[in-house]
Design an enzyme around this catalytic site. Sequence first.
Site, mmCIF file in Angstrom:
data_model
loop_
_atom_site.group_PDB
_atom_site.id
_atom_site.type_symbol
_atom_site.label_atom_id
_atom_site.label_comp_id
_atom_site.label_asym_id
_atom_site.label_seq_id
_atom_site.Cartn_x
_atom_site.Cartn_y
_atom_site.Cartn_z
ATOM 1 C CG ASN A 178 8.908 -29.879 10.637
ATOM 2 O OD1 ASN A 178 8.568 -28.702 10.161
ATOM 3 N ND2 ASN A 178 8.596 -30.160 11.867
ATOM 4 N N GLY A 200 13.811 -28.815 10.209
ATOM 5 C CA GLY A 200 13.352 -29.215 11.820
ATOM 6 C C GLY A 200 12.776 -30.561 11.924
ATOM 7 C CD GLN A 201 12.349 -35.436 8.049
ATOM 8 O OE1 GLN A 201 12.805 -34.825 7.177
ATOM 9 N NE2 GLN A 201 11.741 -36.483 7.987
ATOM 10 C CG HIS A 221 6.477 -36.866 10.450
ATOM 11 N ND1 HIS A 221 7.682 -37.454 10.088
ATOM 12 C CD2 HIS A 221 6.424 -36.044 11.223
ATOM 13 C CE1 HIS A 221 8.428 -36.618 11.005
ATOM 14 N NE2 HIS A 221 7.804 -35.767 11.472
ATOM 15 C CG LEU A 222 1.202 -35.313 5.772
ATOM 16 C CD1 LEU A 222 -0.075 -34.993 5.078
ATOM 17 C CD2 LEU A 222 2.272 -34.046 5.128
ATOM 18 C CG HIS A 223 3.888 -32.028 12.418
ATOM 19 N ND1 HIS A 223 4.300 -32.347 13.788
ATOM 20 C CD2 HIS A 223 5.160 -32.491 11.804
ATOM 21 C CE1 HIS A 223 5.421 -33.062 13.910
ATOM 22 N NE2 HIS A 223 5.985 -32.762 12.457
#
Length: 122
Positions: free
Chosen positions: A95, A101-102, A108-110
């Site tokens: 995001n 939506g961050q 960061h990687l989800h």
Amino acid sequence: MSTSSDSSNPDRTIFEKIIAREIPAEILHEDDDCIAFKDVSPQAPTHFLVVPKRVIVSVKESCDDDAAVMGHLLCVARRVAEQEGLKDGFRVVANSGPDGGQSVDHLHLHVLGGRKLTWPPG
Ligand code: AMP
């Protein structure tokens, strides 16, 4: 834009505090450049984050000099997904910015898996 982590900076992100072991997290991987830990609010049976130790705010705020570390994050995402048994696949999401939506301003990687994920996301 990226900054180095400074423990005297009161505006550090929650992820910097996890990296510094000031708040707990379930850590799955750590190396010189990044850390991977379980998301505290999982959206799938497996949900972890891969975070660079050097603060890059977002993909949107990154620059070409960040290419090596950003590529490394993807390699770690693959390795930890394999370690976590995601043999049928997984989703990687980054995001970026308010419309993306961050909520944490530290790139960061989800990585989500363990069930069939739908598309498109909301
Ligand atoms: P995003 O909304 O894309 O910026 O994602 C931030 C993620 O960080 C969310 O999925 C949160 O659940 C997760 N998160 C926030 N605080 C923590 C924490 N202390 N430990 C693990 N994950 C967290």
